[in-house]
Every structure is written in structure tokens, then in C-alpha cells.
Motif scaffolding. Structure first.
Motif, PDB file in Angstrom:
ATOM      1  N   ASP A 364       0.824  -1.210   0.000  1.00  0.00           N
ATOM      2  CA  ASP A 364       0.000   0.000   0.000  1.00  0.00           C
ATOM      3  C   ASP A 364       0.859   1.261   0.000  1.00  0.00           C
ATOM      4  OD1 ASP A 364      -2.227  -1.612   0.049  1.00  0.00           O
ATOM      5  OD2 ASP A 364      -2.544  -1.440   2.218  1.00  0.00           O
ATOM      6  N   TYR A 365       1.959   1.215   0.729  1.00  0.00           N
ATOM      7  CA  TYR A 365       2.842   2.383   0.840  1.00  0.00           C
ATOM      8  C   TYR A 365       3.449   2.750  -0.514  1.00  0.00           C
ATOM      9  CZ  TYR A 365       6.675   5.360   2.445  1.00  0.00           C
ATOM     10  OH  TYR A 365       7.546   6.406   2.628  1.00  0.00           O
ATOM     11  N   ALA A 367       2.108   2.469  -3.406  1.00  0.00           N
ATOM     12  CA  ALA A 367       1.075   2.728  -4.418  1.00  0.00           C
ATOM     13  C   ALA A 367       1.377   3.901  -5.344  1.00  0.00           C
ATOM     14  CB  ALA A 367      -0.275   2.932  -3.736  1.00  0.00           C
ATOM     15  N   PRO A 368       1.896   5.048  -4.850  1.00  0.00           N
ATOM     16  CA  PRO A 368       2.150   6.165  -5.769  1.00  0.00           C
ATOM     17  C   PRO A 368       3.119   5.822  -6.893  1.00  0.00           C
ATOM     18  CG  PRO A 368       2.265   6.903  -3.494  1.00  0.00           C
ATOM     19  CD  PRO A 368       2.206   5.415  -3.457  1.00  0.00           C
ATOM     20  N   GLU A 371       0.965   2.238  -8.914  1.00  0.00           N
ATOM     21  CA  GLU A 371      -0.335   2.390  -9.567  1.00  0.00           C
ATOM     22  C   GLU A 371      -0.247   2.909 -11.001  1.00  0.00           C
ATOM     23  OE1 GLU A 371      -3.262   4.539  -7.410  1.00  0.00           O
ATOM     24  OE2 GLU A 371      -3.265   3.154  -5.705  1.00  0.00           O
ATOM     25  N   TRP A 384      -5.629  12.548  -7.248  1.00  0.00           N
ATOM     26  CA  TRP A 384      -4.946  11.285  -6.984  1.00  0.00           C
ATOM     27  C   TRP A 384      -3.704  11.519  -6.122  1.00  0.00           C
ATOM     28  CZ3 TRP A 384       0.061   9.917  -8.636  1.00  0.00           C
ATOM     29  CH2 TRP A 384       0.441   8.597  -8.349  1.00  0.00           C
ATOM     30  N   GLU A 387      -4.562  12.309  -2.518  1.00  0.00           N
ATOM     31  CA  GLU A 387      -4.948  11.125  -1.752  1.00  0.00           C
ATOM     32  C   GLU A 387      -3.712  10.362  -1.271  1.00  0.00           C
ATOM     33  OE1 GLU A 387      -7.451   8.819  -4.256  1.00  0.00           O
ATOM     34  OE2 GLU A 387      -9.099  10.280  -4.254  1.00  0.00           O
ATOM     35  N   GLN A 388      -2.725  10.204  -2.178  1.00  0.00           N
ATOM     36  CA  GLN A 388      -1.501   9.487  -1.806  1.00  0.00           C
ATOM     37  C   GLN A 388      -0.753  10.240  -0.703  1.00  0.00           C
ATOM     38  OE1 GLN A 388      -1.341   6.545  -3.275  1.00  0.00           O
ATOM     39  NE2 GLN A 388      -3.061   7.159  -4.527  1.00  0.00           N
ATOM     40  N   ARG A 391      -2.572  10.102   2.699  1.00  0.00           N
ATOM     41  CA  ARG A 391      -2.528   8.763   3.283  1.00  0.00           C
ATOM     42  C   ARG A 391      -1.173   8.482   3.932  1.00  0.00           C
ATOM     43  NH1 ARG A 391      -0.738   4.345   0.911  1.00  0.00           N
ATOM     44  NH2 ARG A 391      -0.727   5.320  -1.130  1.00  0.00           N
ATOM     45  N   VAL A 392      -0.091   8.817   3.231  1.00  0.00           N
ATOM     46  CA  VAL A 392       1.252   8.522   3.727  1.00  0.00           C
ATOM     47  C   VAL A 392       1.652   9.465   4.856  1.00  0.00           C
ATOM     48  CG1 VAL A 392       3.688   8.494   3.067  1.00  0.00           C
ATOM     49  CG2 VAL A 392       1.985   7.491   1.552  1.00  0.00           C
ATOM     50  N   GLU A 399       0.327   3.448   6.968  1.00  0.00           N
ATOM     51  CA  GLU A 399       1.423   3.791   6.070  1.00  0.00           C
ATOM     52  C   GLU A 399       2.410   4.739   6.740  1.00  0.00           C
ATOM     53  OE1 GLU A 399      -1.719   3.757   5.256  1.00  0.00           O
ATOM     54  OE2 GLU A 399      -1.946   2.471   3.486  1.00  0.00           O
TER      55      GLU A 399
END
Length: 452
Positions: A364-365, A367-368, A371, A384, A387-388, A391-392, A399
Motif C-alpha cells: 500500500d505504501y 502505491a504512488p 499504480e 490522486w 490522496e496518496q 494517506r502517507v 502507512e
């Protein structure tokens, strides 16, 4: 007090005033709330006034102050919209312009670093700069080759006198003031960003080193259908002369006013350059702010090539290209092989011995970075990236806890910083690009990954 110490003291005072200005406006905002204005409207007003002071000051001071502002401008896409909107204009303005230095100073620099006979080779020089940035500015000129008798259009990059001292002084001051500036960028850790700028400052001040890198890139991309890098004509101390590149706009203009077709076209070319450069030269152009990338006119005024400038910040890669493990680990992550990913990260030093991590959280960490390669064409957006980023950087998230356990090896520091900046630029553009295809073509280890 002599002139240089006096100027340094003035610069320090102006930088020191930034957090004080924020505190004062915050107090005024509290008073306005008592007077009946909503918290939301007061917050927006405080942010806007703070941003105006912050980025006007950074731009006027040039040096490390402006370099810091330009680095922040690339990360603007990651900020919450209600925070970014009031000062997006001030941020993006730093990507493409700065106040110029006097013509007399320019001529003095040319005489000092090209020689007293500089005017015999540089037979014409436009008195007004075509571009001005953090440590120097660029003038258009005409260069005479005494061997052939031919003249050619050139760009003359002239470093501001005392730029090195100002650069390091500003960065030290900003590092000390990080806590005061941080409220303008909630969620962003300022100190590591300043530390990175300090680490590579010496390279950016060395025009001989920059000329060496630009020459290598110009040779590698000579005749390239999509990318143009102007060759070096002459270099001397604090002056760098390169061939002129005809371009009316940079990617900063495309971010502000470009059509979706332009955003997608130049966004794709930017990604191709980012990964083809290391493959062809063994170096990574490590300054992905929009002002360094120029839009070149195509046939009949249509879409054209992407011109690349400013090779002062370049990572000279240890393996003569991107580390093969980079592509291999990205492919493993893309294939959702959690255990192999953790083993590979541990082998490369991203996870130290005796540090235990949850494999799913690691996926998940990342993802940037992963993805965009999961689809044939990926669309980068501010939403987008936001969001990344949230989250981090949320202390309550898994994360964020994981990030405290991870280690970034020295050899990956500038690569990581460049990729984050590149993702920020693409998100500002809102570009759709064949990211996966480009990685398969140019990133070692990505096309066919072997188990770690």
C-alpha cells in the motif's frame, strides 16, 4: 559593515520575518472571528496573505530562498485544494521567472569568466534576460566561431555574483525557520527538503560540471524525434554558453493554460525523457520543475518536441543507469508478490535487519509509484496525488507508521526525490501517459523481473 555582510543581514531579516508575519496574521484572523467572520473565510484570508508574502520574498531573494520555493511549487499538487488554491498562482510563478540583475553586473561577470575579449566572440547580447532563476539568469546572444567565421544564436547563462554564499546562507536560515514556514504547507516535512537542497548545492554552482552533464545529454539525444537538448558552446567559471532553443513557453504555461491534448503529449514526452536519460547517459536529470522543460513548435504550429534545460542538478548513477533493482522491485510490486517484495527491499537496504514490517502495508505504501504502471494509460491528477500524500503523511495511518521503519539508502536519495517531483509535475499537468509501456522500454529490470 561591508556590502556583502550588509546584504546577507538584510536577507536573513526578510526570511526571519516570514513566520512572524504568519503569526501576526493568525492573531488578526482570531480577532476577525471574534468579530463575526467564519473560521473558513478567515483561514483562507490568512493563507492567501501568508502565501503572497512567502513566495514574493522567496522570488525576490533568489538564491536558496527561490530554490526552496521552486521545490515547493512542484509539490503543490499534493496539497488539499482549500489550502493550495489561495496561493497556486504564487507557487507556479516561481517555476518560470525571477527579478533580473543589472546589465552592468552581467557584463562584469562575462569579462571575469569568459575573459576581457568576450565581446569578440559574443558579438551581440540582449540586455534584457529571457529567463531568471534561483542562482543565475539567461540572455540571448550571438556567438562568432573564429575558425569558421559563422555566427549562431546562443543562450548565455550568467550566475549571480555571490550566488554560492547566498544559496547556502538562505538554506541554513530556512532550515532554522522550518517550523514557522510549515503552517503554510500542512503535512509537509520541510527539513528533509531543505537538507536535500543543501546536499546538492555545490554541484549546481559548478558550471563546468553542468556543462559536462549537458554535453553528454545533448550528444545522447542528438536527432531524437521527441527530445531536444542544446549543445554547450563555451563555459567559464560562472558563465555557461549553449545553443539557443526557440521556445515561447515552458511546461508551467501548459499547466496554467494548456489543452488536454498538450498536457498528454508533453506529459508523455517528459516521462520518456525521465527514463530514457539514465539509460542513454548514465545520469538522471534531477530538477523536474516545469520551467526547465520547454515546449518546442511542431510542424505547422502543432505539437512538437520537448526541450530540456538546466543540468545543474544531475544524479550520476553508480551503475551507469537506473539501479536494476528499481525496475525489478516495481514489477514484483505490480505482480502483488508481497513476500518477494519485502525480501527484495531488505536486500537493497530499504528495510534494515531486525526490522519487521507487514507485507500488505508495504504494498500500500508503494502505491504512488506502482499504480501508474498498473494500467496501459494512467491519468495523473491533483486529486490522486493528494490522496496518496494525505494517506502517507497522516500520523493515524498504517502507512505513516510503516514509513518510520523504512530506510532510504544514500544511492536512492536523489532518485526518490526526483520521482516525487516528477509525479507532482505530471499531476499538475493532469496528463495521461503510457507509463507502463515507457517503463518496459527504458527501466532496467522492469520488463522481466526475476525473483529476489
Amino acid at each position: 559593515m561591508t556590502e556583502l555582510p550588509r546584504k546577507a543581514a538584510a536577507r536573513t531579516a526578510r526570511l526571519a520575518a516570514l513566520p512572524l508575519g504568519y503569526a501576526g496574521r493568525q492573531a488578526m484572523g482570531f480577532g476577525k472571528r471574534l468579530g463575526g467572520r467564519s473560521a473558513e473565510s478567515v483561514l483562507t484570508d490568512v493563507q492567501q496573505r501568508t502565501a503572497e508574502q512567502l513566495f514574493r520574498t522567496l522570488g525576490e531573494l533568489k538564491g536558496g530562498a527561490m530554490k526552496f520555493g521552486q521545490a515547493l511549487s512542484v509539490l503543490e499538487a499534493a496539497l488539499p485544494e482549500d489550502v493550495a488554491a489561495p496561493y497556486r498562482e504564487h507557487l507556479t510563478a516561481l517555476q518560470d521567472s525571477a527579478p533580473p540583475m543589472p546589465t552592468a553586473t552581467v557584463r562584469q561577470q562575462l569579462a571575469t569568466h569568459l575573459g576581457a575579449d568576450w565581446a569578440e566572440r559574443l558579438v551581440w547580447l540582449d540586455g534584457a534576460p529571457t529567463a531568471a532563476a534561483s542562482i543565475g539568469q539567461v540572455h540571448r546572444g550571438r556567438w562568432l566561431d573564429h575558425t569558421t567565421g559563422e555566427e549562431r544564436e546562443v543562450a548565455v547563462k550568467v550566475q549571480y555574483p555571490g550566488a554560492g554564499e547566498a544559496l547556502m546562507s538562505d538554506l541554513r536560515q530556512i532550515s532554522r525557520l522550518a517550523r514557522g514556514v510549515a503552517p503554510v504547507f500542512p503535512g509537509l516535512d520541510i527539513k528533509p527538503l531543505v537538507a536535500e537542497l543543501q546536499a546538492r548545492a555545490a554541484d549546481e554552482l559548478d558550471y563546468h560540471l553542468e556543462a559536462e552533464a549537458q554535453s553528454a545529454y545533448a550528444e545522447a539525444f542528438e536527432g531524437h524525434p521527441d527530445i531536444a537538448v542544446p549543445p554547450v558552446v563555451a563555459v567559464g567559471g560562472e558563465v555557461l554558453v549553449t545553443e539557443w532553443m526557440d521556445s515561447a513557453h515552458s511546461l508551467a504555461h501548459v499547466i496554467r493554460e494548456g489543452t488536454q491534448e498538450e498536457r498528454d503529449h508533453y506529459g508523455e514526452l517528459f516521462v520518456r525523457f525521465l527514463f530514457e536519460g539514465p539509460r542513454l547517459t548514465g545520469m538522471l536529470h534531477a530538477d523536474p520543475h516545469p520551467g526547465n522543460f520547454r515546449v518546442l513548435p511542431g510542424p505547422d504550429g502543432g505539437l512538437g518536441r520537448l526541450g530540456v534545460l538546466d543540468f545543474g542538478a544531475v544524479a550520476r548513477l553508480e551503475d551507469g543507469g537506473m539501479p536494476p533493482a528499481t525496475g525489478r522491485l516495481m514489477r514484483i510490486a505490480l505482480d502483488a508478490d508481497e513476500e518477494s517484495l519485502v525480501a527484495g527491499l531488505r536486500a537493497e537496504g530499504f528495510i534494515k535487519e531486525r526490522i519487521e514490517v507487514d507485507a500488505r502495508q508495504v504494498m500500500d505504501y508503494l502505491a504512488p509509484f506502482v499504480e501508474p504502471a498498473a494500467l496501459e494509460r494512467f491519468t495523473f491528477t491533483r486529486e490522486w496525488m493528494r490522496e496518496q500524500f494525505e494517506r502517507v503523511n497522516d500520523p493515524r495511518s498504517e502507512e505513516f507508521t510503516l514509513a518510520m521503519k523504512l530506510n532510504l539508502p544514500t544511492s536512492y536519495l536523489l532518485i526518490h526525490r526526483t520521482w516525487i517531483g516528477a509525479i507532482g509535475l505530471l499531476s499538475q499537468l493532469g496528463a495521461t501517459a503510457p507509463f507502463r509501456e515507457i517503463l518496459e522500454e527504458s527501466l532496467p529490470g522492469f520488463a522481466e523481473a526475476e525473483p529476489a
